[in-house]
Design a protein around this motif. Structure first.
Motif, short mmCIF file in Angstrom:
data_model
loop_
_atom_site.label_atom_id
_atom_site.label_comp_id
_atom_site.label_asym_id
_atom_site.label_seq_id
_atom_site.Cartn_x
_atom_site.Cartn_y
_atom_site.Cartn_z
N UNK A 269 5.43 -0.89 -2.92
CA UNK A 269 5.46 -2.15 -3.66
C UNK A 269 4.06 -2.57 -4.12
N UNK A 270 3.06 -2.35 -3.28
CA UNK A 270 1.71 -2.81 -3.59
C UNK A 270 0.99 -1.87 -4.56
N UNK A 271 1.24 -0.55 -4.45
CA UNK A 271 0.36 0.40 -5.15
C UNK A 271 1.06 1.34 -6.14
N UNK A 272 2.37 1.22 -6.33
CA UNK A 272 3.04 2.22 -7.18
C UNK A 272 2.62 2.14 -8.65
N UNK A 273 2.09 1.05 -9.09
CA UNK A 273 1.66 0.94 -10.50
C UNK A 273 0.14 1.03 -10.66
N UNK A 274 -0.54 1.40 -9.61
CA UNK A 274 -1.99 1.49 -9.68
C UNK A 274 -2.41 2.72 -10.49
N UNK A 275 -3.52 2.61 -11.20
CA UNK A 275 -3.99 3.70 -12.06
C UNK A 275 -4.86 4.71 -11.33
N UNK A 276 -5.35 4.37 -10.14
CA UNK A 276 -6.21 5.29 -9.39
C UNK A 276 -5.52 5.92 -8.19
N UNK A 277 -4.50 5.25 -7.67
CA UNK A 277 -3.70 5.80 -6.59
C UNK A 277 -2.39 6.32 -7.17
N UNK A 278 -2.06 7.57 -6.85
CA UNK A 278 -0.83 8.20 -7.33
C UNK A 278 0.26 7.97 -6.28
N UNK A 279 0.98 6.85 -6.43
CA UNK A 279 1.98 6.45 -5.44
C UNK A 279 3.36 6.43 -6.10
N UNK A 280 4.29 7.18 -5.54
CA UNK A 280 5.66 7.22 -6.05
C UNK A 280 6.59 6.71 -4.96
N UNK A 351 -4.98 1.09 10.38
CA UNK A 351 -3.85 0.33 10.89
C UNK A 351 -2.90 0.03 9.72
N UNK A 352 -1.66 -0.22 10.04
CA UNK A 352 -0.69 -0.47 8.97
C UNK A 352 -1.07 -1.71 8.15
N UNK A 353 -1.69 -2.67 8.76
CA UNK A 353 -2.05 -3.89 8.01
C UNK A 353 -3.17 -3.63 7.00
N UNK A 354 -3.83 -2.46 7.11
CA UNK A 354 -4.87 -2.10 6.14
C UNK A 354 -4.30 -1.64 4.81
N UNK A 355 -2.98 -1.53 4.71
CA UNK A 355 -2.36 -1.03 3.48
C UNK A 355 -2.74 -1.89 2.26
N UNK A 356 -2.95 -3.17 2.47
CA UNK A 356 -3.26 -4.06 1.35
C UNK A 356 -4.68 -3.81 0.80
N UNK A 357 -5.54 -3.26 1.61
CA UNK A 357 -6.92 -2.96 1.18
C UNK A 357 -7.13 -1.46 1.00
N UNK A 358 -6.06 -0.72 0.88
CA UNK A 358 -6.13 0.73 0.91
C UNK A 358 -7.09 1.31 -0.14
N UNK A 359 -6.95 0.87 -1.38
CA UNK A 359 -7.77 1.46 -2.44
C UNK A 359 -9.25 1.19 -2.21
N UNK A 360 -9.61 -0.02 -1.84
CA UNK A 360 -11.01 -0.34 -1.64
C UNK A 360 -11.59 0.43 -0.45
N UNK A 361 -10.79 0.59 0.58
CA UNK A 361 -11.25 1.36 1.75
C UNK A 361 -11.58 2.79 1.32
N UNK A 362 -10.73 3.40 0.53
CA UNK A 362 -10.95 4.78 0.09
C UNK A 362 -12.12 4.87 -0.88
N UNK A 363 -12.26 3.89 -1.75
CA UNK A 363 -13.37 3.91 -2.70
C UNK A 363 -14.72 3.69 -2.02
N UNK A 364 -14.70 3.03 -0.87
CA UNK A 364 -15.94 2.78 -0.14
C UNK A 364 -16.45 4.04 0.58
N UNK A 365 -15.61 5.06 0.67
CA UNK A 365 -16.04 6.33 1.27
C UNK A 365 -16.88 7.09 0.26
N UNK A 366 -18.13 7.33 0.56
CA UNK A 366 -19.03 7.98 -0.39
C UNK A 366 -18.64 9.43 -0.60
N UNK A 367 -19.16 10.02 -1.66
CA UNK A 367 -18.86 11.42 -1.95
C UNK A 367 -19.34 12.33 -0.82
#
Length: 412
Positions: A269-280, A351-367
Motif C-alpha cells: 500500500x505504501x510503496x507500490x507506486x514508488x518510482x525508485x522501489x520496485x514493489x508489486x 523492524x516492521x514499523x520501519x516499513x514507512x521509512x523504508x526508502x529513506x533508510x535504503x537511500x541513506x546506505x552509502x555506495x
C-alpha cells in the motif's frame, strides 16, 4: 778532632720492591675495573638468550584454504574455525530405525520446492560421516518423522498429532536413551509450518527436544538457545548465483508477492507506486516472460523480505543466492545461523514499523557500505545452499554445527 758522619741509608734501594708491588696492584685494579665496565656495557647491548621452548608448545598458524575464508561475517571467526574442525572429527548422530520408510518416516517426500530443506536434511544425514549405527557413541538422537510427507499424503492435522505421539511414545518405551535426559538430546526436523503443529500431540517433544524448524518465531514458543532455525531454501535455483556485479544493480529495492500478512499489505500500500522501489502487490505473471521474477534479483541492490503467513520466507535465501542484499522486515524472526553469522554484515535488518521509512533508510546506505554488504553476501552464499552429498560449510553442515553447539549444554 775528626767528626765521623753516620752512615746514610739509601731509600731508593730499600723502597724499590715496595713501589714495584704497589704499582702491580694498581695495574691489576685498573685492568679489573676496565674489564667489568666493558662486560657491563656489552650486556646492555646483547639481548638475553631465548628461553628453551618445547616443541609441543609452539603454535603453528592454521593454513587458510580456499574453502576456509574465515572473515568478519562470523561473530567469532577463530572460535568457528576451531569448533567446526572439532565437530567434523567427533560429532555423531544416531537415527532411530523405527518407522516404515514408505509412510511418514526415515525418508523425505522430496528434495525440491519451498520445503526442500526438510528433505535435504533427511537425505544428507544418511550420506554423511556424522551418522553412527551405535547409539552408545551418539551425541544426539534424530527422531525421523517427516510432517512434509504427511502433508503430501493429505493427512489431517488431527491424525498427524496422533501418528507423532504414538511413534514417540513407542521410542520412549523401547529404548533407554530418551529417559537419560527426558529427550533433551533428541531432535526433529521440519520445514512445513504444519510440522510444528504435528508435534503438539506430544508435549515432551515441544518442551524438551531440539526443534529444527523453518518458522522460528520466538513469540510463539521457539526457544533460541534450545531450538535451531532451519533456512527455507527453494531449490533447485532457477538461475546461477549472482555476485561481484554491483555495477549492474541499478534498482534500489524490489519485492513481489502475495499480500498474506499485515506487513506485506502495508508494504504494498505504501510503496507500490514508488518510482525508485520496485514493489508489486502480487506475484509476477509468468506470461510476462521467462524467469522475469528471478532476473529482477540480478538488477536490484536490496531485496525486501517481509514475513508472510510465517516469519520466514524462501525469498531471503533467494536474495542471498542471486547476490541481492536482503532487507529483513519481520519481527520475532530468529534468523538462521545467527549464533554463527553476523547478519548485519551482509543484510539490512529492520523492524516492521520501519516499513514507512523504508526508502529513506535504503537511500541513506552509502555506495561503499552497499559494496561491503554485497561482498560479504557472496562469502555466505555457500552456507545457504544444500548439496547431495553434502559439502563442507553448506546448509547441512551449518545445521550440524548448530546442533553441535547445543549438545554441549546437555548433561546426563
Amino acid at each position: 778532632m775528626t767528626i765521623t758522619k753516620p752512615p746514610q741509608l739509601s731509600f731508593s734501594a730499600a723502597s724499590s720492591p715496595l713501589c714495584s708491588l704497589k704499582g702491580s696492584l694498581l695495574t691489576v685494579a685498573v685492568l679489573t675495573f676496565l674489564s667489568l665496565f666493558y662486560l657491563s656495557l656489552n650486556s646492555l647491548r646483547t639481548p638475553p638468550p631465548s628461553p628453551i621452548v618445547l616443541e609441543s608448545t609452539i603454535h603453528v598458524p592454521h593454513p587458510q584454504t580456499k574453502d576456509e575464508s574465515y572473515s568478519d561475517v562470523y561473530h567469532s571467526p577463530d572460535s568457528f574455525r576451531l569448533n567446526y574442525a572439532e565437530m567434523e572429527r567427533k560429532f555423531k548422530i544416531y537415527i532411530y530405525p523405527d518407522g516404515d520408510p514408505n509412510t511418514f518416516f526415515q525418508t523425505p517426500r522430496k528434495v525440491t520446492g519451498k520445503y526442500a530443506s526438510e528433505g535435504f536434511f533427511f537425505k544428507n544425514i544418511r550420506e554423511s560421516h556424522f551418522r553412527t549405527l551405535d547409539p552408545e557413541e551418539a551425541d544426539l538422537f534424530f527422531v525421523p518423522v517427516s510432517p512434509h510427507k504427511m502433508r503430501g499424503n493429505g493427512t489431517s492435522y488431527e491424525d498427524m498429532t496422533v501418528i507423532v505421539r504414538d511413534y514417540v511414545d513407542g521410542l520412549i518405551a523401547k529404548y533407554p536413551y530418551w529417559n537419560r535426559t527426558l529427550g533433551a538430546d533428541h531432535f526433529f526436523v521440519t520445514c512445513h509450518d504444519v510440522g510444528v503443529r504435528a508435534f503438539e500431540g506430544s508435549p515432551v517433544m515441544i518442551k524438551n527436544t531440539i526443534r529444527v524448524v523453518c518458522s522460528p518465531s520466538y513469540n510463539v514458543g521457539f526457544v533460541p538457545h534450545k531450538d535451531v532455525a532451519l533456512p527455507q531454501v527453494l531449490q533447485p535455483f532457477a538461475l546461477p548465483a549472482g555476485g561481484n556485479d554491483v555495477e549492474n544493480r541499478t534498482t534500489l529495492g524490489f519485492w513481489a508477492g502475495h499480500r498474506n500478512s499485515k506487513i506485506r499489505v502495508i508494504l504494498a500500500r505504501v510503496w507500490e507506486n514508488d518510482t525508485e522501489l520496485d514493489i508489486s502487490n502480487n506475484r509476477i505473471n509468468r506470461a510476462t516472460g521467462h524467469l522475469v521474477y528471478q532476473k529482477r534479483f540480478y538488477r536490484t541492490k536490496f531485496c525486501i523480505c517481509p514475513g508472510g503467513s510465517q516469519v520466514n520466507s524462501a525469498r531471503i535465501t533467494d536474495s542471498i543466492h542471486y547476490g541481492c542484499v536482503p532487507v529483513i522486515l519481520s519481527d520475532y524472526y530468529d534468523l538462521p545461523f545467527s549464533d554463527i553469522l553476523d547478519w548485519r554484515k551482509f543484510a539490512v535488518v529492520l523492524r516492521e514499523r520501519d516499513v514507512y521509512d523504508l526508502k529513506q533508510i535504503l537511500k541513506n546506505i552509502t555506495q561503499s557500505e552497499f559494496v561491503s554488504l554485497h561482498n560479504n553476501l557472496v562469502k555466505v552464499q555457500k552456507h545457504f545452499q544444500w548439496n547431495t552429498p553434502p559439502v563442507k560449510f553448506d546448509a547441512f553442515h551449518m545445521i550440524m554445527y548448530e546442533l553441535w553447539l547445543r549438545h554441549h549444554v546437555i548433561k546426563y
